[in-house]
Design an enzyme around this catalytic site. Structure first.
Site, PDB file in Angstrom:
ATOM      1  N   HIS A 177       0.827  -1.222   0.000  1.00 54.57           N
ATOM      2  CA  HIS A 177       0.000   0.000   0.000  1.00 54.57           C
ATOM      3  C   HIS A 177       0.859   1.270   0.000  1.00 54.57           C
ATOM      4  O   HIS A 177       0.508   2.265   0.635  1.00 54.57           O
ATOM      5  CB  HIS A 177      -0.961   0.011   1.203  1.00 54.57           C
ATOM      6  CG  HIS A 177      -1.950  -1.106   1.167  1.00 54.57           C
ATOM      7  ND1 HIS A 177      -3.130  -1.041   0.482  1.00 54.57           N
ATOM      8  CD2 HIS A 177      -1.923  -2.349   1.710  1.00 54.57           C
ATOM      9  CE1 HIS A 177      -3.799  -2.176   0.613  1.00 54.57           C
ATOM     10  NE2 HIS A 177      -3.077  -2.993   1.351  1.00 54.57           N
ATOM     11  N   ASN A 215     -10.214  -2.973   2.720  1.00 50.17           N
ATOM     12  CA  ASN A 215      -9.940  -2.951   1.279  1.00 50.17           C
ATOM     13  C   ASN A 215     -11.235  -2.663   0.528  1.00 50.17           C
ATOM     14  O   ASN A 215     -12.306  -2.571   1.134  1.00 50.17           O
ATOM     15  CB  ASN A 215      -9.397  -4.313   0.828  1.00 50.17           C
ATOM     16  CG  ASN A 215      -7.913  -4.481   1.142  1.00 50.17           C
ATOM     17  OD1 ASN A 215      -7.143  -3.528   1.104  1.00 50.17           O
ATOM     18  ND2 ASN A 215      -7.525  -5.700   1.461  1.00 50.17           N
ATOM     19  N   TYR A 226       0.813  -4.284  11.883  1.00 48.25           N
ATOM     20  CA  TYR A 226       0.663  -2.903  11.395  1.00 48.25           C
ATOM     21  C   TYR A 226       1.344  -1.910  12.344  1.00 48.25           C
ATOM     22  O   TYR A 226       2.101  -1.044  11.923  1.00 48.25           O
ATOM     23  CB  TYR A 226      -0.816  -2.548  11.214  1.00 48.25           C
ATOM     24  CG  TYR A 226      -1.335  -3.003   9.873  1.00 48.25           C
ATOM     25  CD1 TYR A 226      -1.256  -4.340   9.511  1.00 48.25           C
ATOM     26  CD2 TYR A 226      -1.869  -2.113   8.961  1.00 48.25           C
ATOM     27  CE1 TYR A 226      -1.711  -4.775   8.288  1.00 48.25           C
ATOM     28  CE2 TYR A 226      -2.321  -2.543   7.726  1.00 48.25           C
ATOM     29  CZ  TYR A 226      -2.246  -3.866   7.393  1.00 48.25           C
ATOM     30  OH  TYR A 226      -2.685  -4.295   6.175  1.00 48.25           O
TER      31      TYR A 226
END
Ligand code: NDP
Length: 501
Positions: free
Chosen positions: A69, A141, A351
């Site tokens: 991303h 998403n 993350y």
């Protein structure tokens, strides 16, 4: 209430387009045009501190790009809850009538910074809600499913979609090798290769939380939830041929489209809907409801309206506010939790870890990531610290003032669906008959130490107590009395004598 404009304006310096620029210390620079040299033809001087600062800062402008991303764009906005879903969650941001400022970032997955927005790829759909109860991030998403269902395969999957080690080129053989070796990818690849694999713009696509999450209501009842964000702009897509032509002309069409739409006041909006599954139905649902490669049929669990969000403020600075935006599924708030979706649980770790690497230990202090609610944490220091607690507060847990002793409600990290005995558990060690914290040090003092060692021990303890408050002093005596009565009395005697000396 904090608005999307307040959030977008955070951190902006108030420079003017006329007048002197300043060095980073705030003092005016002498010149933006000419370096200091030794005479008109001589060498450049290192004591031209502005020149040195300007060049060295320039060399450090880039931070590691996201491994996935990397190419994206985003905007600020507001979530408005128009319906009542309070019977499913107590989360403040989903209570009727609540308006919450937010940030959205859209992206492609495999492409690097500067890669075309028009490549066939899944699109990231990341949302950060600045709620009064802390930041809530939903990192989704534009597809309801994913290629894999276990985080342990994620690096393999991404390697197969990135570039070959020798040529540095992307490679269809590698991509199809992974997909066909991973049958769980079929659902997502069907989506990817279909019309929705190249959304016309980010405004023309739906978003999905994709994972199954947990909602917890005021009464403590738990539900499974899936998020759907339905575009009001209408789904639209490019064919392969249209996209190939487009990317030759404009690699940034999605980034451009979003910015320009907001600039002209054409604010994109998505309806927020959820599917809710009663907790116990997970056991018998025809598909494993935690498997990220599966959807829950909307015929079984219809979409329930919650509200909508609208993006209405462009970033003031792309790097500060979009590149440095750090979304993490670990950013949960009360009333929302995880599910036993293995991908989600892996992402809950990875993350936040990616941001620690990319932005440092204090990425949460960067204005775009900063909660609007009060932060009250024992975590401290690290590079680029610019928030800190009141110095009068204890800096450690387990303190006399009781700071941190009120552990608050259910954060959804527990209560994951699991067989009995396998539930995640937060609590004390199982106690065995002699598991008293003072028994063993007491044995050490009475049965192992000789008189001289015991004597030195009491002296050392009393010597280490200089500066304790009267309240803590009494607690120290009680502590040592619990270990051994003689020792407690002896420490009191020695410390009292020390104070008198
Ligand atoms: P439904 O008929 O109730 O839902 C079908 C879903 O498919 C709708 O959300 C629809 O979105 C979406 N859809 C329509 N056209 C396309 C397309 N070209 N590409 C991808 N998705 C599209 O059936 P079910 O809920 O029982 O699901 C049937 C299948 O639909 C699933 O197996 C899955 O493959 C797919 N799907 C299911 C979703 C779900 O959450 N259940 C979500 C998205 C896809 P829209 O309303 O925007 O047209």
């Amino acid at each position: 209430m904090t608005s999307s404009k307040d959030i977008a304006d955070q951190g902006m310096d108030t420079g003017t387009s006329t007048g002197a620029t300043t060095r980073l210390n705030g003092a005016p620079v002498s010149s933006e045009q000419h370096s200091i040299t030794t005479g008109p033809q001589g060498g450049v001087s290192v004591h031209d501190v502005h020149l040195i600062e300007k060049l060295t800062h320039f060399n450090r402008e880039r931070i590691p790009e996201r491994v996935v991303h990397a190419k994206g764009g985003g905007a600020f906005g507001e979530l408005t809850v128009t319906e009542d879903v309070s019977k499913y969650t107590k989360a403040g941001l989903f209570q009727p009538g609540t308006v919450t400022p937010m940030l959205a970032r859209f992206s492609t997955v495999a492409g690097e910074q500067g890669s075309p927005d028009g490549w066939r790829d899944v699109r990231g759909f990341s949302l950060k809600f600045y709620t009064e109860e802390g930041n809530y991030d939903l990192v989704g998403n534009n597809t309801p499913v994913f290629f894999i269902r276990d985080g342990i395969k994620f690096p393999d999957f991404i390697h197969s979609q990135k570039r070959l080690p020798d040529t540095g080129l992307r490679d269809a053989n590698m991509q199809w090798d992974f997909w066909t070796s991973s049958p769980e990818s079929a659902h997502q690849v069907t989506y990817l290769m279909g019309d929705r694999g190249i959304p016309k713009t980010w405004r023309n696509m739906d978003g999905f939380g994709s994972h199954t999450y947990q909602w917890i209501n005021e009464a403590g009842e738990r539900f499974w939830v899936k998020y759907h964000f339905k575009t009001r702009q209408g789904w639209d897509f490019y064919t392969d041929a249209e996209a190939a032509e487009l990317v030759g002309q404009d690699t940034d069409h999605s980034r451009r489209d979003l910015f320009e739409a907001i600039e002209r006041g054409d604010f994109p909006t998505w309806d927020v809907k959820v599917q809710i599954m009663p907790f116990d139905e997970a056991a018998d649902y025809r598909w494993n409801p935690f498997d990220l490669t599966k959807t829950w049929s909307q015929k079984d669990y219809p979409l329930i309206p919650v509200g909508h969000f609208t993006l209405n403020e462009n970033p003031r600075n792309f790097f500060a506010q979009i590149e440095q935006a750090a979304f993490a599924p670990s950013n949960l708030v009360e009333g929302i939790g995880f599910s036993p979706d293995k991908m989600l649980l892996a992402r809950a770790f990875s993350y936040a870890d990616a941001h620690r690497y990319r932005l440092g230990a204090n990425s949460d202090q960067i204005p775009v990531n900063r909660p609007v609610s009060q932060v009250n944490s024992f975590s401290q220091d690290g590079a680029a610290t610019h928030r800190f607690a009141d110095p009068k507060l204890p800096v450690h847990g387990s303190n006399a003032a009781g700071r941190g002793s009120q552990e608050s409600a259910d954060h959804g990290d527990l209560g994951l669906w699991a067989a009995e005995g396998e539930e995640p558990f937060r609590g004390a060690y199982l106690q065995h008959p002699e598991d008293d914290d003072f028994i063993q040090p007491g044995i050490l003092v009475r049965e192992v130490l000789d008189d001289a060692a015991r004597d030195r021990l009491a002296g050392n303890i009393a010597g280490a107590m200089d500066g304790v408050s009267p309240e803590v002093e009494e607690r120290v005596y009680q502590y040592w009395t619990n270990v051994d009565e003689w020792l407690g009395a002896e420490v009191r005697k020695r410390f009292t004598a020390n104070k008198g000396a």
